[in-house]
Design an enzyme around this catalytic site. Structure first.
Site, PDB file in Angstrom:
ATOM      1  N   GLY A  85      51.619  42.977  49.076  1.00 32.46           N
ATOM      2  CA  GLY A  85      50.509  43.331  47.997  1.00 32.46           C
ATOM      3  C   GLY A  85      49.886  44.533  48.430  1.00 32.46           C
ATOM      4  O   GLY A  85      48.581  44.777  48.274  1.00 32.46           O
ATOM      5  N   SER A 121      50.142  47.706  46.756  1.00 35.60           N
ATOM      6  CA  SER A 121      49.720  48.549  45.775  1.00 35.60           C
ATOM      7  C   SER A 121      48.490  48.891  45.398  1.00 35.60           C
ATOM      8  O   SER A 121      48.112  49.872  44.764  1.00 35.60           O
ATOM      9  CB  SER A 121      50.675  48.260  44.467  1.00 35.60           C
ATOM     10  OG  SER A 121      49.862  46.955  44.117  1.00 35.60           O
ATOM     11  N   SER A 122      47.605  48.039  45.941  1.00 38.82           N
ATOM     12  CA  SER A 122      46.319  48.434  45.855  1.00 38.82           C
ATOM     13  C   SER A 122      45.371  47.479  46.557  1.00 38.82           C
ATOM     14  O   SER A 122      45.925  46.594  47.362  1.00 38.82           O
ATOM     15  CB  SER A 122      45.824  48.167  44.039  1.00 38.82           C
ATOM     16  OG  SER A 122      45.823  46.891  44.012  1.00 38.82           O
ATOM     17  N   GLY A 123      44.203  47.458  46.595  1.00 38.40           N
ATOM     18  CA  GLY A 123      43.132  46.668  47.232  1.00 38.40           C
ATOM     19  C   GLY A 123      43.375  46.665  48.798  1.00 38.40           C
ATOM     20  O   GLY A 123      43.418  47.844  49.626  1.00 38.40           O
ATOM     21  N   ASP A 168      53.566  63.003  54.907  1.00 36.32           N
ATOM     22  CA  ASP A 168      52.586  64.319  54.980  1.00 36.32           C
ATOM     23  C   ASP A 168      51.868  63.927  56.427  1.00 36.32           C
ATOM     24  O   ASP A 168      51.583  65.069  57.128  1.00 36.32           O
ATOM     25  CB  ASP A 168      51.839  64.222  53.789  1.00 36.32           C
ATOM     26  CG  ASP A 168      52.486  64.742  52.547  1.00 36.32           C
ATOM     27  OD1 ASP A 168      53.495  65.192  52.633  1.00 36.32           O
ATOM     28  OD2 ASP A 168      51.956  64.534  51.752  1.00 36.32           O
ATOM     29  N   SER A 207      42.192  34.792  52.865  1.00 41.42           N
ATOM     30  CA  SER A 207      41.674  33.767  51.930  1.00 41.42           C
ATOM     31  C   SER A 207      40.609  34.398  51.243  1.00 41.42           C
ATOM     32  O   SER A 207      40.733  35.265  50.364  1.00 41.42           O
ATOM     33  CB  SER A 207      41.269  32.676  52.632  1.00 41.42           C
ATOM     34  OG  SER A 207      40.734  31.578  51.950  1.00 41.42           O
ATOM     35  N   TYR A 262      41.505  29.477  41.143  1.00 33.96           N
ATOM     36  CA  TYR A 262      41.333  30.217  42.550  1.00 33.96           C
ATOM     37  C   TYR A 262      41.046  29.711  43.667  1.00 33.96           C
ATOM     38  O   TYR A 262      41.541  29.743  44.666  1.00 33.96           O
ATOM     39  CB  TYR A 262      40.573  31.609  42.180  1.00 33.96           C
ATOM     40  CG  TYR A 262      40.375  32.575  43.106  1.00 33.96           C
ATOM     41  CD1 TYR A 262      41.717  33.516  42.974  1.00 33.96           C
ATOM     42  CD2 TYR A 262      39.418  32.828  44.139  1.00 33.96           C
ATOM     43  CE1 TYR A 262      41.506  34.433  44.257  1.00 33.96           C
ATOM     44  CE2 TYR A 262      39.509  33.618  44.833  1.00 33.96           C
ATOM     45  CZ  TYR A 262      40.581  34.512  45.098  1.00 33.96           C
ATOM     46  OH  TYR A 262      40.687  35.540  45.967  1.00 33.96           O
ATOM     47  N   SER A 263      39.785  28.694  43.435  1.00 30.73           N
ATOM     48  CA  SER A 263      39.430  27.890  44.863  1.00 30.73           C
ATOM     49  C   SER A 263      40.391  27.003  45.214  1.00 30.73           C
ATOM     50  O   SER A 263      40.538  26.876  46.204  1.00 30.73           O
ATOM     51  CB  SER A 263      38.064  27.458  44.333  1.00 30.73           C
ATOM     52  OG  SER A 263      36.852  28.254  44.301  1.00 30.73           O
ATOM     53  N   ALA A 264      40.960  26.368  44.290  1.00 31.75           N
ATOM     54  CA  ALA A 264      41.908  25.582  44.594  1.00 31.75           C
ATOM     55  C   ALA A 264      43.083  26.280  45.395  1.00 31.75           C
ATOM     56  O   ALA A 264      43.543  25.474  46.409  1.00 31.75           O
ATOM     57  CB  ALA A 264      42.642  24.753  43.338  1.00 31.75           C
ATOM     58  N   LYS A 310      42.946  28.874  47.223  1.00 29.85           N
ATOM     59  CA  LYS A 310      42.485  29.311  48.260  1.00 29.85           C
ATOM     60  C   LYS A 310      42.037  28.183  49.517  1.00 29.85           C
ATOM     61  O   LYS A 310      42.077  28.109  50.650  1.00 29.85           O
ATOM     62  CB  LYS A 310      41.220  30.302  48.112  1.00 29.85           C
ATOM     63  CG  LYS A 310      41.531  31.447  47.582  1.00 29.85           C
ATOM     64  CD  LYS A 310      42.640  32.508  48.390  1.00 29.85           C
ATOM     65  CE  LYS A 310      42.846  33.924  47.855  1.00 29.85           C
ATOM     66  NZ  LYS A 310      44.004  34.576  48.483  1.00 29.85           N
ATOM     67  N   THR A 370      37.784  45.678  44.380  1.00 28.16           N
ATOM     68  CA  THR A 370      39.521  46.047  44.254  1.00 28.16           C
ATOM     69  C   THR A 370      40.048  45.799  42.701  1.00 28.16           C
ATOM     70  O   THR A 370      39.263  45.298  41.830  1.00 28.16           O
ATOM     71  CB  THR A 370      40.086  45.045  45.176  1.00 28.16           C
ATOM     72  OG1 THR A 370      40.107  43.729  44.496  1.00 28.16           O
ATOM     73  CG2 THR A 370      39.572  45.023  46.598  1.00 28.16           C
TER      74      THR A 370
END
Length: 326
Positions: free
Chosen positions: A42, A44-46, A83, A173, A187-189, A191, A222
């Site tokens: 992951g 690509s960002s954050g 660079d 997490s 989401y919580s489930a 994590k 993010t």
């Protein structure tokens, strides 16, 4: 001071101290990661994007992975590596695709000439809304990405780590892997599942010289908010009225959450992971809360560790648990 894996908090009075020390170390204390081969998902960002660059600048050989290549984010990372003369390789990897996972890990091991030193399981998604509104499409995607994706990566790197009798697996997490907020979808489930899976894994791989650390971030600004809104808006459009009728105000906000007001430094997470990766083997924490504000999971982590030791410490499995917690 880093919280060593084998030193539990003495009691609830220590919570205030942990709340301060759980925040990642500042740039002035940045450790060396020279000689370490790190694969992170992951990027690509954050946290993933920030981490890939941070670990490489600290001397690590980094394999930054992301899906849907070619893409501008991959080109940007490759240009940065050229660079800045960083040992950073971008590989395509979709955590939903087991064959792609195995190919990417195999290529990283080939380029490294051995097993990986560190896996950072970071790629994840969120889809908000009431549990009743989460259809099976949303449910499968959330678990396939946040839980099964982490599992695929861990399985891919473990044979190489076991062969070398060393390694660190990091699972990103969330505070919401220990506490629950209504209307946050599954989401919580997912994590909570990550917390359980990787604590179990920590017990099982400790005899092989491999450590596991679960990072528990608070809220950070993010790009997860952009993706979350897209997934949540798509779910709202296809949701049946018989499921949405009970939560009109919540459903109306699905896909329109605003995370832009958060001002915490995203670099807190890469700094914490780098600090832990640089720690001597055998001293890394099982869990590390990282937040700019409160860390409500501290008390839960403490009680959980005590309960595990009380339940299994004197059993035939006690040695596995004590090696991680005691």
């Amino acid at each position: 001071m880093p919280i060593a894996r084998r030193h539990l908090l003495a009691g609830a009075a220590a919570a205030g101290t942990l709340a301060a020390t759980a925040r990642a170390a500042g740039p002035s204390s940045a450790p060396s990661l020279a000689g370490k081969a790190i694969l992170i998902t992951g990027t690509s960002s954050g946290f993933g994007r920030a981490g890939a660059e941070h670990y490489a600048r600290l001397g690590a050989k980094v394999f930054a992975t992301m899906r849907n290549m070619p893409r501008a984010e991959a080109d940007e990372l490759r240009k940065l590596a050229t660079d800045a003369k960083l040992d950073l390789t971008v590989l395509e990897l979709d955590v939903l695709d087991e064959d792609m996972v195995n190919r990417a890990v195999g290529e990283a091991e080939r380029l490294t000439g051995r097993g990986l030193d560190v896996l950072v399981n970071n790629a994840g998604i969120g889809i908000t809304g009431p549990v009743e509104v989460q259809d099976m499409e949303a449910t499968r995607l959330a678990f396939d990405t946040n839980v099964f994706g982490y599992h695929r990566l861990a399985r891919a790197v473990l044979p190489g780590m076991r062969a070398r009798k060393s390694g660190l697996i990091v699972a990103v997490s969330s505070q919401l892997g220990r506490v629950i907020v209504p209307f946050a979808g599954h989401y919580s489930a997912t994590k909570f599942a990550v917390e359980a899976m990787f604590e179990q894994l920590a017990y099982e791989v400790a005899p092989h010289g491999i450590e596991v650390t679960i990072i528990e971030p608070g809220g950070y600004p993010t790009k997860v908010w952009v993706n979350r809104n897209r997934y949540s808006a798509e779910l709202r459009k296809r949701a049946a009225e018989r499921h949405t009728a009970g939560y009109p105000a919540v459903v109306a906000r699905m896909g329109e959450e605003d995370g832009s007001g958060r001002s915490a430094d995203v670099m807190d997470i890469p700094r914490a992971i780098a600090e832990i990766a640089a720690m001597p083997a055998g001293s890394r924490p099982l869990r590390r809360p990282v937040a700019a504000g409160t860390v409500p999971q501290v008390a839960i982590n403490e009680v959980s560790a005590r309960t595990q030791l009380a339940m299994l410490g004197n059993s035939p499995l006690g040695a596995f648990v004590k090696d991680v917690l005691d």
